[in-house]
Structures are given as structure tokens and as C-alpha cells.
Design an enzyme around this catalytic site. Sequence first.
Site, PDB file in Angstrom:
ATOM      1  N   PRO A   2       0.572  -1.038  -0.192  1.00  0.00           N
ATOM      2  CA  PRO A   2       0.000  -0.108   0.274  1.00  0.00           C
ATOM      3  C   PRO A   2       0.687   1.409  -0.067  1.00  0.00           C
ATOM      4  CG  PRO A   2       0.015  -0.897   2.199  1.00  0.00           C
ATOM      5  CD  PRO A   2       0.673  -1.731   1.380  1.00  0.00           C
ATOM      6  N   GLU A   3       0.185   2.417  -0.679  1.00  0.00           N
ATOM      7  CA  GLU A   3       1.072   3.516  -0.677  1.00  0.00           C
ATOM      8  C   GLU A   3       0.086   4.514  -0.071  1.00  0.00           C
ATOM      9  OE1 GLU A   3       3.756   4.346  -3.646  1.00  0.00           O
ATOM     10  OE2 GLU A   3       3.923   2.387  -4.201  1.00  0.00           O
ATOM     11  N   LYS A  51       1.236   6.297   5.599  1.00  0.00           N
ATOM     12  CA  LYS A  51       0.763   5.284   5.480  1.00  0.00           C
ATOM     13  C   LYS A  51       0.261   4.401   6.723  1.00  0.00           C
ATOM     14  CE  LYS A  51       4.649   3.732   2.961  1.00  0.00           C
ATOM     15  NZ  LYS A  51       5.601   2.664   2.434  1.00  0.00           N
ATOM     16  N   ARG A 268      14.240  -3.450  -2.469  1.00  0.00           N
ATOM     17  CA  ARG A 268      13.084  -3.544  -3.359  1.00  0.00           C
ATOM     18  C   ARG A 268      13.449  -3.476  -4.870  1.00  0.00           C
ATOM     19  NH1 ARG A 268       9.316  -0.487  -0.171  1.00  0.00           N
ATOM     20  NH2 ARG A 268       9.177  -1.475   1.920  1.00  0.00           N
TER      21      ARG A 268
END
Length: 283
Positions: A2-3, A51, A268
Site C-alpha cells: 500500500p502507498e 501509510k 526492493r
Amino acid sequence: MPEGDSVWRAAAQLHSALAGQQLLSSDFRVPRFATLKLDGWTVTEVVPRGKHLLMRLQGPSQEQLTIHSHLKMEGAWQVYPPGGRWRKPGFTARCVLRTAAADAVGFSLGILEVVKTADEDSIVGHLGPDLLGPDWDADEAQRRVLTHPEVPIGVALLDQRNLAGIGNVYRCEVCFLSRIHPAAPVSAAADLPALLADAKQLLEANIGSARRTTVMSPLGKPAGRSGGRPGYWVYGREHQPCLRCGTPIRRGVLGNGFQVRNGATEERDIYFCPSCQTDPAAS
Ligand SMILES: [Zn+2]
């Protein structure tokens, strides 16, 4: 993962379903809060902070608590009509809140805790300016990013202490839009204010709809070649042609060896166009 935009949407959905409602029951399925009961408490508001999701409640004697959750990789909040059938497996539920109007269920939450509302700063006080917050401060975000000019821009954008709200998808897309390689140092960003403005506009453009970053093309930037499904400029598009120049998009890994300031290493996938985005190793 999620952002900021998906957390913003989750908060908006929870707020519209729960704000002003009294809890008929609460069920925290984590050991630390397993015995906590908030029956009779009223949800006053649900707000996103970067977030993080903050659900604020008021008790019968005006005391105030906040249910703090973070979706991390797999988490999701879902709202159902009272007694509605869940769309996710029950064993992944971590928090179940029931009101007369709706049930809200948090599944696979990365963080779930309950704190005094007055102590929220201990959770989110470290965050940089929130791209989607009412208190967004571009100068402050820029100041924070520039405190470590040697850090790769793709790492700096993910560091929530610099600015809050960007995850892996947006860091890749924002770097593409600014034509900077994600591994290039912060100091190589030709126009950091414009890059941060793009990031904000990208998140804002996506809070009302399914995420899609090619909506950024009207921003005076090349619209690129048409064709293909709408979606991302580079994220998840390894080997596919760059929408701007046609060069195959590449995938790499960023974060190895760079310690993010909270102590965790972020490693990532990154996606980039080797033609449009300057590679610091090559220059
Ligand atoms: Zn390109």
C-alpha cells in the site's frame, strides 16, 4: 504494497462507515489487546497519516483512544453491512468492529495497537510531511531529503521520515517522470521541488480512483506512445517498451548497503528506462 493513496482511500471508507457510530462490539485478535473491549465507545474519525491509519474513539467518560493500524504488505480494511459475509478468510482477521450501521474488519494488519489519542505522536511524530495531508510542507520535505544528499533518490523517497506516503510503486514512477535513475544520489536531482510536486500530484490524482500513474502525462511531460493498457510508466513493466522512447524497461534492486535511518534496510525492485533516466554509474 500500500502507498499513501490506498491508505487515504481506506481511511475515507472507514470514516464514512464508522464516524459518529457507537461500537456494539470490538474484537482485537492480537495477544496484547485480546482482552480489550471498546463496546459503547464512539468512533469520532478515521484519518490517514502517511501509510498509517488512525481511528480515533471517544469513551463513555470522554476518554480518547486511537486504534493505530498499518497495512504493511498484505493488510486491508474492509467494510460490510452488519453481519455481512467476509471476502477474506476469517483466520486472517485481526480486528473486528461492529456498529449498527456496518462491520469493519482489518485483515492481516502489519501493525495493530491501541494507544491514548494524546500519545499519537509516539507513533507518527517521526513522519515527514504527509503528501496527502492538510499540513503538507514541500520546503520541509525538501530540507529533510537534502540532509542526506549522498543517499539514492529512490531510497530517500521511501524514507517516511523525509516525507510520508510514497511506496515502491510511486518512487519508481516519480523517478521516471523526473528522468532520474532511482539509484542516483539525491544531489543529482536537477529539480527536487518539481520532483516532490510530481509525487504529490501523482498521489492526489489517484485517491479517487484505481491507481494509475500515466494520468501524469498532461503535466507538460511527454505523453509517450499510446497503446497497451493504462497503468504505470515503468513499474512492473520489465522488458516492455518505454512509453516515452521505446527502450525496454529494466528491473533492478535498490537498497542493498544503504541503511534507511530507522535501522531497516529497504531492498526492493526498481524499474526504470535505461535511456530516459540517467544512470549515475554511467556518467
Ligand atoms: Zn525511455
